[in-house]
Write a protein that holds these residues in place. Structure first.
Motif, PDB file in Angstrom:
ATOM      1  N   TYR A 116       4.578  -2.751 -13.651  1.00 34.10           N
ATOM      2  CA  TYR A 116       5.985  -3.034 -13.366  1.00 34.10           C
ATOM      3  C   TYR A 116       6.255  -2.965 -11.858  1.00 34.10           C
ATOM      4  N   LEU A 117       5.743  -1.917 -11.222  1.00 32.42           N
ATOM      5  CA  LEU A 117       5.951  -1.734  -9.793  1.00 32.42           C
ATOM      6  C   LEU A 117       5.367  -2.899  -9.009  1.00 32.42           C
ATOM      7  N   GLN A 118       4.133  -3.286  -9.335  1.00 27.65           N
ATOM      8  CA  GLN A 118       3.483  -4.366  -8.601  1.00 27.65           C
ATOM      9  C   GLN A 118       4.187  -5.698  -8.810  1.00 27.65           C
ATOM     10  N   GLU A 119       4.688  -5.935 -10.012  1.00 34.11           N
ATOM     11  CA  GLU A 119       5.395  -7.184 -10.275  1.00 34.11           C
ATOM     12  C   GLU A 119       6.749  -7.216  -9.579  1.00 34.11           C
ATOM     13  N   GLN A 120       7.470  -6.108  -9.600  1.00 38.63           N
ATOM     14  CA  GLN A 120       8.805  -6.072  -9.007  1.00 38.63           C
ATOM     15  C   GLN A 120       8.763  -6.111  -7.484  1.00 38.63           C
ATOM     16  N   LEU A 121       7.799  -5.411  -6.898  1.00 39.56           N
ATOM     17  CA  LEU A 121       7.725  -5.336  -5.441  1.00 39.56           C
ATOM     18  C   LEU A 121       6.808  -6.395  -4.839  1.00 39.56           C
ATOM     19  N   HIS A 122       6.205  -7.227  -5.694  1.00 34.07           N
ATOM     20  CA  HIS A 122       5.298  -8.284  -5.245  1.00 34.07           C
ATOM     21  C   HIS A 122       4.220  -7.705  -4.323  1.00 34.07           C
ATOM     22  N   CYS A 123       3.534  -6.678  -4.836  1.00 31.74           N
ATOM     23  CA  CYS A 123       2.493  -6.034  -4.057  1.00 31.74           C
ATOM     24  C   CYS A 123       1.278  -5.778  -4.945  1.00 31.74           C
ATOM     25  N   CYS A 124       0.221  -5.271  -4.336  1.00 33.10           N
ATOM     26  CA  CYS A 124      -0.995  -4.971  -5.073  1.00 33.10           C
ATOM     27  C   CYS A 124      -1.619  -3.732  -4.452  1.00 33.10           C
ATOM     28  N   GLY A 125      -1.668  -2.646  -5.191  1.00 33.45           N
ATOM     29  CA  GLY A 125      -2.205  -1.400  -4.666  1.00 33.45           C
ATOM     30  C   GLY A 125      -1.170  -0.649  -3.856  1.00 33.45           C
ATOM     31  N   VAL A 126      -1.608   0.476  -3.291  1.00 35.89           N
ATOM     32  CA  VAL A 126      -0.695   1.274  -2.480  1.00 35.89           C
ATOM     33  C   VAL A 126      -0.487   0.600  -1.123  1.00 35.89           C
ATOM     34  N   LYS A 127      -1.605   0.222  -0.467  1.00 36.62           N
ATOM     35  CA  LYS A 127      -1.512  -0.481   0.816  1.00 36.62           C
ATOM     36  C   LYS A 127      -1.847  -1.957   0.651  1.00 36.62           C
ATOM     37  N   ASN A 128      -2.946  -2.264  -0.081  1.00 36.71           N
ATOM     38  CA  ASN A 128      -3.313  -3.639  -0.380  1.00 36.71           C
ATOM     39  C   ASN A 128      -4.277  -3.655  -1.567  1.00 36.71           C
ATOM     40  N   TYR A 129      -4.752  -4.816  -1.935  1.00 34.00           N
ATOM     41  CA  TYR A 129      -5.575  -4.947  -3.136  1.00 34.00           C
ATOM     42  C   TYR A 129      -6.892  -4.184  -3.045  1.00 34.00           C
ATOM     43  N   SER A 130      -7.361  -3.870  -1.854  1.00 33.92           N
ATOM     44  CA  SER A 130      -8.622  -3.140  -1.732  1.00 33.92           C
ATOM     45  C   SER A 130      -8.514  -1.697  -2.248  1.00 33.92           C
ATOM     46  N   ASP A 131      -7.297  -1.189  -2.417  1.00 31.60           N
ATOM     47  CA  ASP A 131      -7.133   0.152  -2.993  1.00 31.60           C
ATOM     48  C   ASP A 131      -7.701   0.219  -4.403  1.00 31.60           C
ATOM     49  N   TRP A 132      -7.713  -0.903  -5.099  1.00 30.30           N
ATOM     50  CA  TRP A 132      -8.203  -0.908  -6.480  1.00 30.30           C
ATOM     51  C   TRP A 132      -9.715  -0.699  -6.568  1.00 30.30           C
ATOM     52  N   THR A 133     -10.443  -0.981  -5.507  1.00 30.39           N
ATOM     53  CA  THR A 133     -11.903  -0.888  -5.570  1.00 30.39           C
ATOM     54  C   THR A 133     -12.401   0.539  -5.745  1.00 30.39           C
ATOM     55  N   THR A 134     -11.571   1.514  -5.455  1.00 29.88           N
ATOM     56  CA  THR A 134     -11.985   2.911  -5.596  1.00 29.88           C
ATOM     57  C   THR A 134     -11.493   3.543  -6.891  1.00 29.88           C
ATOM     58  N   THR A 135     -10.801   2.794  -7.728  1.00 26.16           N
ATOM     59  CA  THR A 135     -10.265   3.371  -8.958  1.00 26.16           C
ATOM     60  C   THR A 135     -11.283   3.344 -10.083  1.00 26.16           C
ATOM     61  N   GLN A 136     -11.084   4.231 -11.020  1.00 20.40           N
ATOM     62  CA  GLN A 136     -11.960   4.320 -12.183  1.00 20.40           C
ATOM     63  C   GLN A 136     -11.866   3.039 -13.018  1.00 20.40           C
ATOM     64  N   TRP A 137     -10.688   2.468 -13.143  1.00 21.64           N
ATOM     65  CA  TRP A 137     -10.497   1.242 -13.918  1.00 21.64           C
ATOM     66  C   TRP A 137     -11.323   0.095 -13.343  1.00 21.64           C
ATOM     67  N   PHE A 138     -11.307  -0.062 -12.036  1.00 24.11           N
ATOM     68  CA  PHE A 138     -12.049  -1.149 -11.388  1.00 24.11           C
ATOM     69  C   PHE A 138     -13.546  -1.000 -11.662  1.00 24.11           C
ATOM     70  N   ASN A 139     -14.037   0.217 -11.543  1.00 30.76           N
ATOM     71  CA  ASN A 139     -15.473   0.446 -11.751  1.00 30.76           C
ATOM     72  C   ASN A 139     -15.863   0.306 -13.222  1.00 30.76           C
ATOM     73  N   SER A 140     -14.958   0.628 -14.149  1.00 27.24           N
ATOM     74  CA  SER A 140     -15.294   0.549 -15.578  1.00 27.24           C
ATOM     75  C   SER A 140     -15.225  -0.871 -16.126  1.00 27.24           C
ATOM     76  N   THR A 141     -14.369  -1.734 -15.549  1.00 26.90           N
ATOM     77  CA  THR A 141     -14.268  -3.104 -16.068  1.00 26.90           C
ATOM     78  C   THR A 141     -15.461  -3.947 -15.655  1.00 26.90           C
ATOM     79  N   GLY A 142     -15.998  -3.706 -14.484  1.00 25.61           N
ATOM     80  CA  GLY A 142     -17.185  -4.415 -14.027  1.00 25.61           C
ATOM     81  C   GLY A 142     -16.998  -5.900 -13.760  1.00 25.61           C
ATOM     82  N   ASN A 143     -15.766  -6.384 -13.751  1.00 23.51           N
ATOM     83  CA  ASN A 143     -15.557  -7.823 -13.515  1.00 23.51           C
ATOM     84  C   ASN A 143     -15.046  -8.121 -12.109  1.00 23.51           C
TER      85      ASN A 143
END
Length: 168
Positions: A116-143
């Motif tokens: 919801y936050l990312q859609e409403q604020l038109h953003c990705c991650g806390v600073k940018n999309y590279s923040d996702w590379t350190t999350t558990q979700w990113f590493n578990s999806t493998g895509n």
């Protein structure tokens, strides 16, 4: 002015409900509550000023002036405190956001708040999309992709893949 402040305070409190998972500190609502209290006081002071003016009371107008001066001093104090503590608030919010992003799995309530936050604020991650590379979700999806809520709304068929950053 009192009606305007009441609206702002109510809007902040209402907006807080959408982002309460990011603001774990319940004192984040304190400014909104203070704004609403000031609105009530301003309404009462406005009535005092109007009544004093209609009756042409020197004592009433003097009281009105004194109250207005106290409110001005309080506003200046609030501005200075907000300016002094802005970095602390920024650091606290970013730390909380990182912890919520770390809990993202696409299914839990925190995940829907992140989307919801990312859609409403038109953003990705806390600073940018590279923040996702350190999350558990990113590493578990493998895509090698970020959640679809990171996709720009004007892009069709976005997959969230990091090799297409122009779509994020």
């Amino acid at each position: 002015a009192a009606a305007g402040l009441s609206y702002v305070g109510a809007y902040v409190i209402n907006t807080y409900k959408s982002y309460d998972n990011f603001l774990q500190d319940k004192y984040a609502l304190l400014p909104a509550v203070i704004i609403m209290c000031i609105a009530v006081v301003m309404f009462i002071i406005g009535l005092i000023g109007c009544c004093a003016t209609c009756r042409e009371s020197r004592v009433g107008l003097g009281l009105f002036l004194a109250i207005i001066l106290v409110i001005f001093i309080a506003e200046v104090s609030a501005f200075v405190l907000g300016f002094v503590y802005r970095e602390k608030v920024k650091t606290d919010v970013q730390g909380t956001m990182h912890s919520v992003f770390e809990k993202y799995d696409g299914k839990n309530p925190e995940s829907s708040v992140v989307d919801y936050l990312q859609e409403q604020l038109h953003c990705c991650g806390v600073k940018n999309y590279s923040d996702w590379t350190t999350t558990q979700w990113f590493n578990s999806t493998g895509n090698n992709s970020v959640p679809l809520s990171c996709c720009r709304q004007d892009v069709k068929n976005c997959t969230g893949r990091l090799d297409q950053p122009q779509e994020l």
